[in-house]
Scaffold this active site. Structure first.
Site, PDB file in Angstrom:
ATOM      1  N   GLY A   7       0.835  -1.196   0.000  1.00  0.00           N
ATOM      2  CA  GLY A   7       0.000   0.000   0.000  1.00  0.00           C
ATOM      3  C   GLY A   7       0.865   1.238   0.000  1.00  0.00           C
ATOM      4  N   ALA A   8       1.654   1.390  -1.061  1.00  0.00           N
ATOM      5  CA  ALA A   8       2.682   2.442  -1.080  1.00  0.00           C
ATOM      6  C   ALA A   8       2.095   3.783  -1.496  1.00  0.00           C
ATOM      7  CB  ALA A   8       3.816   2.044  -2.017  1.00  0.00           C
ATOM      8  N   ALA A  10       1.109   7.635   0.500  1.00  0.00           N
ATOM      9  CA  ALA A  10       1.927   8.744   0.984  1.00  0.00           C
ATOM     10  C   ALA A  10       3.009   8.279   1.968  1.00  0.00           C
ATOM     11  CB  ALA A  10       1.027   9.789   1.627  1.00  0.00           C
ATOM     12  N   ILE A  11       2.601   7.657   3.074  1.00  0.00           N
ATOM     13  CA  ILE A  11       3.583   7.242   4.083  1.00  0.00           C
ATOM     14  C   ILE A  11       4.419   6.072   3.573  1.00  0.00           C
ATOM     15  CG2 ILE A  11       3.860   6.250   6.384  1.00  0.00           C
ATOM     16  CD1 ILE A  11       3.140   9.233   6.347  1.00  0.00           C
ATOM     17  N   GLY A  12       3.768   5.106   2.935  1.00  0.00           N
ATOM     18  CA  GLY A  12       4.519   3.985   2.371  1.00  0.00           C
ATOM     19  C   GLY A  12       5.495   4.436   1.307  1.00  0.00           C
ATOM     20  N   ASN A 103      -2.944   3.532  11.341  1.00  0.00           N
ATOM     21  CA  ASN A 103      -3.522   4.370  12.389  1.00  0.00           C
ATOM     22  C   ASN A 103      -4.451   3.565  13.292  1.00  0.00           C
ATOM     23  OD1 ASN A 103      -2.403   6.923  12.102  1.00  0.00           O
ATOM     24  ND2 ASN A 103      -3.919   7.601  10.611  1.00  0.00           N
ATOM     25  N   LYS A 205      -0.961   8.803  20.544  1.00  0.00           N
ATOM     26  CA  LYS A 205      -1.329   9.267  19.210  1.00  0.00           C
ATOM     27  C   LYS A 205      -2.834   9.109  18.991  1.00  0.00           C
ATOM     28  CE  LYS A 205      -0.430   9.010  14.304  1.00  0.00           C
ATOM     29  NZ  LYS A 205       0.224   8.338  13.181  1.00  0.00           N
ATOM     30  N   ASN A 209      -6.467  11.540  17.839  1.00  0.00           N
ATOM     31  CA  ASN A 209      -7.199  11.106  16.642  1.00  0.00           C
ATOM     32  C   ASN A 209      -8.639  10.693  16.935  1.00  0.00           C
ATOM     33  OD1 ASN A 209      -5.229  11.523  14.694  1.00  0.00           O
ATOM     34  ND2 ASN A 209      -4.325   9.495  14.943  1.00  0.00           N
ATOM     35  N   SER A 274      -7.385  13.681   8.663  1.00  0.00           N
ATOM     36  CA  SER A 274      -7.513  12.659   7.626  1.00  0.00           C
ATOM     37  C   SER A 274      -8.964  12.249   7.425  1.00  0.00           C
ATOM     38  CB  SER A 274      -6.663  11.435   7.970  1.00  0.00           C
ATOM     39  OG  SER A 274      -7.086  10.848   9.195  1.00  0.00           O
TER      40      SER A 274
END
Length: 326
Positions: A7-8, A10-12, A103, A205, A209, A274
């Site tokens: 799942g590449a 944004a973060i990946g 998350n 965290k 959220n 998000s």
């Protein structure tokens, strides 16, 4: 070392680009659509700190093409995971570690947790324990994601801030596998501390959220308004106080108080959470991994959580009306 980013986005993509550029690992990314096509044709472009690099990880469309890995880093949203768990099986060799950079509360949360809930499935994120069977929790390494990034066009990641990925074994040990991963991420330019109590950091965290995300979706307001407008701040604070009692009943140690956590969120400024972004774009929202799970834990512990329950009911209804509830 073979590392696959499943799942590449944004973060990946950020992690994959830095790892591939450093040569610290043999990196494979699994993606789809125009994003995959762009990476295959032109490489993975990362814009960060006013500079742009072009990395060339191996980019494929399926786990079968990637083959067995040493580490599989999952950077999907939590609600997507049950639907792809079976398709991930070709990535899993005898000793493959699964790094959950997702998350909220992960499917393996109660693995080696101790106490009356040890080994229990977390129904909000893993209905019926499907993930516990497909992705055995003994493979899991926890990962708390702090960077912010965005896919600004296919094959292009813009990195806004942050460089830390905290890691931890569910049982708190400093295993060889978590140490190796930490060293590899550090070699790629990240901070990657190994935490003996990864769940504590997970909750700190989650603490913001679980409140700011759903309230932002209900009010269409940014983080500065949620933390600065007294009535909205009071709603978020009440949710966080309820969640703190739930976390502490599960053995969590909160290293800061609720008002300091809110102040930290306020410093981020006019940020669209998000969940608000997903609502605006008509995408599934991470409701259950961020808030549904907190209400589930309240029920397990027989603790009151009236504000969390109310906001959960409202944000689920809002998401259903918008077609954004998975």
């Amino acid at each position: 070392m073979r590392i696959c980013i499943f799942g590449a986005g944004a973060i990946g993509g950020l992690m994959a680009a830095r790892l591939a550029q450093s040569g610290a690992a043999e990196v494979t990314v699994i993606a789809r659509g125009p994003h995959l096509a762009a990476m295959q044709a032109h490489g993975l472009r990362l814009r960060s700190g006013g500079e742009e690099i072009v990395a060339r990880p191996r980019a494929v469309g399926s786990a079968a093409e990637a083959g067995p890995q040493d580490y599989v880093v999952i950077t999907l949203k939590a609600h997507s995971l049950p639907g792809v768990a079976e398709a991930m099986q070709p990535l899993l060799g005898p000793a493959t570690a699964i790094v959950s950079a997702v998350n909220g509360i992960p499917w393996w949360y109660f693995h080696r947790h101790g106490g009356p809930f040890d080994g229990r499935a977390v129904e909000s994120v893993d209905p019926g324990g499907k993930l516990l069977r497909a992705l055995p929790p003994e493979r899991a390494i926890g990962c708390i994601v702090y960077p912010a990034a965005e896919v600004v066009e296919p094959g292009v990641i813009a990195h806004t801030y942050g460089d830390r990925f905290s890691l931890g074994e569910p049982d708190g040990s400093r295993s060889d596998r978590v140490n190796r991963l930490s060293q590899t991420l550090i070699a790629a330019g990240f901070k990657a501390p190994v935490r003996p109590r990864i769940r504590d950091e997970m909750w700190v965290k989650l603490w913001g959220n679980l409140a700011f995300n759903p309230v932002s979706a209900l009010t269409m307001q940014t983080l500065d308004v949620l933390t600065g407008e007294p009535e909205l701040r009071a709603v978020c604070r009440a949710m966080m106080v309820e969640a703190q009692a739930i976390g502490e009943a599960l053995g969590i140690r909160f290293g800061i108080d609720v008002d300091r956590r809110i102040a930290g969120a306020a410093e981020v400024g006019a940020h669209r959470t998000s969940m608000l972004q997903d609502l605006e774009r008509g995408r599934p929202m991470e409701i259950d991994a961020l808030l549904g799970v907190v209400v589930e834990f309240a029920e397990l512990l027989d603790l009151p959580a009236p504000t969390c329950r109310t906001v959960l009911a409202l944000v689920r209804a809002r998401a259903r009306a918008a077609g954004c509830y998975p």
